[in-house]
Scaffold this motif. Structure first.
Motif, short mmCIF file in Angstrom:
data_model
loop_
_atom_site.label_atom_id
_atom_site.label_comp_id
_atom_site.label_asym_id
_atom_site.label_seq_id
_atom_site.Cartn_x
_atom_site.Cartn_y
_atom_site.Cartn_z
N HIS A 261 0.81 -1.23 0.06
CA HIS A 261 0.07 -0.04 0.15
C HIS A 261 0.81 1.10 0.02
O HIS A 261 1.96 1.42 0.68
CB HIS A 261 -0.94 0.08 1.32
N CYS A 298 -11.04 6.25 -1.56
CA CYS A 298 -9.90 5.87 -0.81
C CYS A 298 -9.67 7.19 0.16
O CYS A 298 -8.95 8.17 -0.43
CB CYS A 298 -8.81 5.64 -1.66
N HIS A 301 -6.42 9.29 -0.84
CA HIS A 301 -6.30 9.79 -2.21
C HIS A 301 -5.56 11.23 -2.28
O HIS A 301 -4.60 11.27 -3.11
CB HIS A 301 -7.28 9.60 -3.06
N CYS A 304 -1.80 10.65 -2.14
CA CYS A 304 -1.18 9.48 -2.65
C CYS A 304 -0.43 9.89 -4.04
O CYS A 304 -1.07 10.46 -4.79
CB CYS A 304 -2.13 8.21 -2.76
N CYS A 311 -10.00 6.28 -7.44
CA CYS A 311 -9.43 6.20 -6.08
C CYS A 311 -10.43 7.40 -5.24
O CYS A 311 -10.70 7.33 -4.32
CB CYS A 311 -7.92 6.57 -5.74
N CYS A 329 -6.66 -1.42 -1.70
CA CYS A 329 -5.96 -0.25 -2.82
C CYS A 329 -6.31 -0.80 -4.21
O CYS A 329 -6.64 -1.87 -4.43
CB CYS A 329 -4.48 -0.59 -2.53
N HIS A 330 -6.78 0.04 -4.84
CA HIS A 330 -7.16 0.00 -6.33
C HIS A 330 -5.78 -0.43 -7.21
O HIS A 330 -6.03 -0.95 -8.56
CB HIS A 330 -7.69 1.23 -7.04
N LEU A 331 -4.62 -0.30 -6.86
CA LEU A 331 -3.54 -0.59 -7.57
C LEU A 331 -3.47 -2.15 -7.86
O LEU A 331 -3.94 -2.91 -7.09
CB LEU A 331 -2.05 -0.41 -6.80
#
Ligand code: SF4
Length: 334
Positions: A261, A298, A301, A304, A311, A329-331
């Motif tokens: 993350h 998130c 965001h 980030c 996000c 996390c969307h990654l």
């Protein structure tokens, strides 16, 4: 499920909301048309967390992220607004009085400020010795030798038992706090920033004491700290918290070797490490946002370095990114 598979403590979707009611003047202003509402802070937001028997879990995050509130709920000091806490597989909310007492004795909290948590008018022998006598863990006849045993176990000189808390140094006061908790023979300690107020050299001594007690008494531990460097050497697993949510959890080596993350990466970047001199982590930008008005999607965001459109709109859900590793996390984890 065998006993070794049943978590010692398990939090299921627990939340804590604090509401500040309007005072008389604000209510009057609202009645006259002012746009004033009650303040509502979601300090802990839908947290799932477990600690296995004998395991030490480090809970880290910046000040104000909700980690102390979570610790207090786990100890039963503060009720949760939503969700359930299970102690050895049993829902705390469904326990009878005897079971609740067993839980209260077995899960002890150690606070950040030992001076504020020790009664200044009580002698050390009473601070440490009262609870085990009350709960029948020792008798009046044996209480002196029991007190000596507990004080020595925590690195305190028993000949100082008639002194008051102000007559001790900060490190010794924290040892008194630990001795008070250990005197009731708990199976679990919840340590809330227990070394944060101490000098670095004293911090190391208290951390050594925790590790020693953990080994000798097979303690289960939740170790809460804002400092990843502090929890690294004492924890088996680490959970990282940001603005009320757990954003990543992983075994300690995995988390330090390959943090997933972006928030964990940024926190790690602040821990000085000789073996990571060549690794480039994104820096942690800006201040933690107000929990009164958390960012959409998130929560991380605005700070980030990898933020994407999604996000800002969608809250990332908890998913397993590798065996025994979870992140929100969307990654892509590939
Ligand atoms: Fe960054 Fe988006 Fe992951 Fe949040 S979900 S940590 S904003 S990449």
């Amino acid at each position: 499920m065998s006993d070794t598979q049943t978590p010692f403590i398990r939090c299921e979707n627990i939340s804590r909301i604090f509401e500040k009611k309007l005072d008389f003047a604000s209510k009057a202003a609202r009645a006259l048309g002012a746009n004033i509402n009650e303040e509502r802070v979601q300090a802990v937001d839908s947290v799932d967390l477990h600690v296995m028997p004998g395991e030490v879990v480090g809970l880290v995050g910046e000040s104000g992220c909700g980690k102390s509130t979570l610790g207090r709920m786990i100890c039963g000091i503060l009720p949760q607004s939503e969700g359930n806490i299970f102690y050895k597989g049993q829902n705390v909310a469904e326990m009878n009085a005897k079971e609740k007492l067993d839980y209260a004795i077995n899960v002890q909290m150690i606070f950040q400020d030992p001076y504020a948590s020790l009664n200044p008018r009580k002698r050390v022998k009473d601070i440490i010795g009262e609870a085990p006598l009350y709960h029948g863990l020792t008798t009046k006849k044996e209480s002196d030798s029991y007190l000596t045993e507990v004080m020595e176990m925590c690195g305190l000189d028993p000949s100082f038992q008639n002194r008051y808390p102000h007559q001790f140094s900060g490190g010794q006061r924290q040892r008194i706090g630990i001795a008070r908790a250990m005197a009731v023979k708990p199976e679990c300690l919840v340590c809330d920033e227990s070394v944060a107020a101490l000098d670095v050299s004293i911090q190391a001594q208290i951390l050594n004491l925790f590790m020693d007690l953990r080994t000798k008494h097979n303690l289960t531990c939740l170790f809460i700290s804002h400092d990843l460097g502090v929890v690294e050497h004492i924890s088996d697993r680490i959970a990282v918290m940001y603005l009320g949510r757990i954003v990543e959890s992983a075994p300690v080596e995995d988390l330090f070797d390959a943090p997933f993350h972006p928030y964990t990466q940024a926190l790690l970047n602040e821990v000085p490490r000789l073996d990571k001199r060549d690794v480039e982590f994104s820096a942690l930008m800006g201040e933690i946002p107000s929990p009164l008005d958390p960012p959409s999607g998130c929560h991380f965001h605005p700070r980030c370095a990898h933020v994407m459109d999604i996000c800002k709109k969608e809250e990332p859900q908890r998913r397993e990114i590798a065996p025994n590793r979870y992140a929100c996390c969307h990654l892509d984890s590939k």
